[in-house]
Design an enzyme around this catalytic site. Sequence first.
Site, PDB file in Angstrom:
ATOM      1  NE  ARG A 120      12.146   9.981 -35.952  1.00 43.31           N
ATOM      2  CZ  ARG A 120      13.043   8.848 -36.077  1.00 43.31           C
ATOM      3  NH1 ARG A 120      13.638   8.868 -37.076  1.00 43.31           N
ATOM      4  NH2 ARG A 120      12.881   7.997 -35.394  1.00 43.31           N
ATOM      5  CD  GLN A 125       8.480  11.822 -28.660  1.00 42.65           C
ATOM      6  OE1 GLN A 125       7.844  12.824 -27.912  1.00 42.65           O
ATOM      7  NE2 GLN A 125       9.588  11.008 -28.266  1.00 42.65           N
ATOM      8  CG  ASP A 128       8.656   9.179 -35.361  1.00 42.76           C
ATOM      9  OD1 ASP A 128       8.871   8.510 -36.403  1.00 42.76           O
ATOM     10  OD2 ASP A 128       9.638   9.387 -34.565  1.00 42.76           O
ATOM     11  CB  SER A 131       9.343   6.148 -33.382  1.00 41.42           C
ATOM     12  OG  SER A 131      10.498   7.149 -33.364  1.00 41.42           O
ATOM     13  CE1 TYR A 226      16.897   9.989 -38.079  1.00 46.52           C
ATOM     14  CE2 TYR A 226      16.555  12.130 -38.514  1.00 46.52           C
ATOM     15  CZ  TYR A 226      16.119  10.865 -38.342  1.00 46.52           C
ATOM     16  OH  TYR A 226      14.585  10.605 -38.680  1.00 46.52           O
TER      17      TYR A 226
HETATM   18  P1  NAD Z   1      18.600   5.482 -37.147  1.00 48.12           P
HETATM   19  O1  NAD Z   1      17.586   4.306 -37.653  1.00 48.12           O
HETATM   20  O2  NAD Z   1      18.740   6.579 -38.154  1.00 48.12           O
HETATM   21  O3  NAD Z   1      19.963   4.978 -36.650  1.00 48.12           O
HETATM   22  C1  NAD Z   1      19.803   3.960 -35.692  1.00 48.12           C
HETATM   23  C2  NAD Z   1      21.260   4.463 -34.821  1.00 48.12           C
HETATM   24  O4  NAD Z   1      22.526   3.931 -35.384  1.00 48.12           O
HETATM   25  C3  NAD Z   1      21.364   5.779 -34.415  1.00 48.12           C
HETATM   26  O5  NAD Z   1      21.527   5.869 -32.875  1.00 48.12           O
HETATM   27  C4  NAD Z   1      22.703   6.365 -34.897  1.00 48.12           C
HETATM   28  O6  NAD Z   1      23.430   7.231 -33.905  1.00 48.12           O
HETATM   29  C5  NAD Z   1      23.441   5.007 -34.972  1.00 48.12           C
HETATM   30  N1  NAD Z   1      24.513   4.942 -35.577  1.00 48.12           N
HETATM   31  C6  NAD Z   1      24.727   5.549 -37.180  1.00 48.12           C
HETATM   32  N2  NAD Z   1      26.076   5.352 -37.585  1.00 48.12           N
HETATM   33  C7  NAD Z   1      26.666   4.691 -36.607  1.00 48.12           C
HETATM   34  C8  NAD Z   1      28.103   4.243 -36.486  1.00 48.12           C
HETATM   35  N3  NAD Z   1      28.747   4.303 -37.345  1.00 48.12           N
HETATM   36  N4  NAD Z   1      28.107   3.460 -35.430  1.00 48.12           N
HETATM   37  C9  NAD Z   1      27.327   3.359 -34.449  1.00 48.12           C
HETATM   38  N5  NAD Z   1      26.166   3.761 -34.476  1.00 48.12           N
HETATM   39  C10 NAD Z   1      25.606   4.409 -35.594  1.00 48.12           C
HETATM   40  O7  NAD Z   1      18.210   6.161 -36.078  1.00 48.12           O
HETATM   41  P2  NAD Z   1      16.584   6.453 -35.179  1.00 48.12           P
HETATM   42  O8  NAD Z   1      16.214   5.264 -34.357  1.00 48.12           O
HETATM   43  O9  NAD Z   1      15.606   6.559 -36.473  1.00 48.12           O
HETATM   44  O10 NAD Z   1      16.699   7.624 -34.149  1.00 48.12           O
HETATM   45  C11 NAD Z   1      17.281   8.753 -34.793  1.00 48.12           C
HETATM   46  C12 NAD Z   1      17.392  10.076 -34.096  1.00 48.12           C
HETATM   47  O11 NAD Z   1      15.839  10.338 -33.769  1.00 48.12           O
HETATM   48  C13 NAD Z   1      17.653   9.651 -32.464  1.00 48.12           C
HETATM   49  O12 NAD Z   1      18.269  10.847 -32.031  1.00 48.12           O
HETATM   50  C14 NAD Z   1      16.176   9.584 -31.867  1.00 48.12           C
HETATM   51  O13 NAD Z   1      16.448  10.108 -30.313  1.00 48.12           O
HETATM   52  C15 NAD Z   1      15.487  10.637 -32.807  1.00 48.12           C
HETATM   53  N6  NAD Z   1      14.012  10.158 -32.565  1.00 48.12           N
HETATM   54  C16 NAD Z   1      13.415  11.373 -32.025  1.00 48.12           C
HETATM   55  C17 NAD Z   1      11.836  11.166 -31.988  1.00 48.12           C
HETATM   56  C18 NAD Z   1      11.128  12.506 -31.534  1.00 48.12           C
HETATM   57  O14 NAD Z   1      11.404  13.196 -30.709  1.00 48.12           O
HETATM   58  N7  NAD Z   1       9.931  12.360 -31.961  1.00 48.12           N
HETATM   59  C19 NAD Z   1      11.397  10.028 -32.232  1.00 48.12           C
HETATM   60  C20 NAD Z   1      12.207   8.937 -32.160  1.00 48.12           C
HETATM   61  C21 NAD Z   1      13.579   9.211 -32.692  1.00 48.12           C
END
Ligand code: NAD
Length: 375
Positions: A120, A125, A128, A131, A226
Site C-alpha cells: 500500500r 497505488q 492496488d 482499494s 493499517y
Molecule cells: P482495512 O480494510 O484494513 O480496515 C478498514 C478500516 O477499519 C481502517 O481504517 C482501520 O483503521 C479501521 N479499524 C480497524 N479496527 C478498528 C476498530 N477496532 N475500530 C474502528 N475502526 C477500526 O483498511 P483499508 O481500507 O485496506 O486501508 C488500510 C490502510 O491502507 C489505510 O491507512 C489507507 O489509508 C492505506 N492505503 C494506502 C494506499 C496507498 O497509499 N497505496 C492505498 C489504499 C489504502
Amino acid sequence: MITGILKESGTENRVAILPAEVAVMKKMGIEVMVELHAGQKAFSADKDFQTAGAVVADRKEIISKADLLLCVNPPVDDDINFFREGQVLCSVLNPVENREWLDKVRIKGLTVLALDLVPRTTRAQSMDILSSMATVSGYKAVLDAASLLPRFFPMFMSAAGTIKPAKVLILGAGVAGLQAIAVARKLGAVVEVFDVRSAVKEEVKSLGGKFIEVEGAKEDAAAGGYAVEQSEDFKRKQQELIQQRAIAADVVIATAQIPGRKAPVLLLKETVSSMKPGSVIVDLAASTGGNCELTENGKNIVAHGVNIIGKSDYPSDMPTDASKMFGCNIINLLKIMVDKEGNLVLNMQDDIINGTTAVHGKEYISQRVRQMLSV
Ligand code: NAD
C-alpha cells in the site's frame, strides 16, 4: 509472452480483464488468450474479446499454453494437475484461507503473484486491487442500505411536513468506509464515523462526516498504515460509545478490519436489540467474522427488527466496473513486469514485485506471506 484469462467459478461475476484492457495488453506486445464465456457474467461477449485481439479457447488449452494466467480468485480445484513448473499465476490469493493450495503450487514450481499483497505505497497505488474493490463495496453497501431502509436518506421539507435526514454510522474509515461516507453524504444523510487511526480524522471531516474520537487508541507505525489490535480497556470504552451512537442511527455500515486477524467485534447483541426497528446494518467485514456479533456471512437476517446484511462480496454484484478497475490495476502491475517485447521479467529487487510474489522458485518470497503463514 502468452497470457491466459481464466473464467471464474461459482458465484463470482467478475472477470480479471475486459476487452478494452486486452487491447492495451496487445499494444504492450502481449499475446492474449481468453477462456470461452469468461466475460459473460460481466457483460462482455467472446466476440468482444476477439475484436480486441484475443484468442478464445477452452480452459485446458489456455493452461497448457499460457506463460501467465490471470484470474480474480485463485483456481483452487482441478487445474493444479495441469499447471507446469515456471508458469506464473496472478490473482487475489487470501494466503491464510488458501495455504494448502499455495503450498501445493509452490512445490510444483509455479510463481504466484498475489494481488492482495501489492504494497500500500504511493508508487503501487495504481495497482492496488484492495482499494478499487473496497471503493465498490463502500458504494454498494450504502445503496443497499438506502433501498432497505423504510425512510428517506435526505431531509425533505414538503407540504406533507418535514422529514428529518437519516443518520448513518460508519465503523472504520479505510477505503470502503471513506467511500461510504461520500455516498451517504451525497444522498443527504448525517454521517458519524469511528476509527482507531487518528490519520483519517481530517479525511472524514473533509467528506462531511463527524469523527468520533475514543481516547487511548493504539497505533503502530510498523503496521504500514493499517490498524492494530486494541487494549481491552479501549475496546470497552469504544463499544459503549458505539452503542450510544448506534441506538440513534438508522444505518450502520461496518468496515473495520485488522489484516491477518479476525475483524474486531464493535456492535454487540445488546446494541442491536436497542436499535430502532427497521434500521439496517451492512457488515462488510462479514467474511472475517463480522463487526457485528449477530452477522452471518453471506446472509441477510432480521434480528430484533434490525436488518443485518453480512456481505463481503459486493464487487461481484457490480461486475462491469469492478472488472474494469481490476483489469486496469493488473495492467499497471504488468507495466513494471513486462519488457518492450512483451516478455515477462520479474525483478525480485523491485519492492512491489517482491512484496506481491507469494511463491517463486519453490520458495515463499513475500515477507507478509511468511508472517501470515509463519513459514
Ligand atoms: P482495512 O480494510 O484494513 O480496515 C478498514 C478500516 O477499519 C481502517 O481504517 C482501520 O483503521 C479501521 N479499524 C480497524 N479496527 C478498528 C476498530 N477496532 N475500530 C474502528 N475502526 C477500526 O483498511 P483499508 O481500507 O485496506 O486501508 C488500510 C490502510 O491502507 C489505510 O491507512 C489507507 O489509508 C492505506 N492505503 C494506502 C494506499 C496507498 O497509499 N497505496 C492505498 C489504499 C489504502
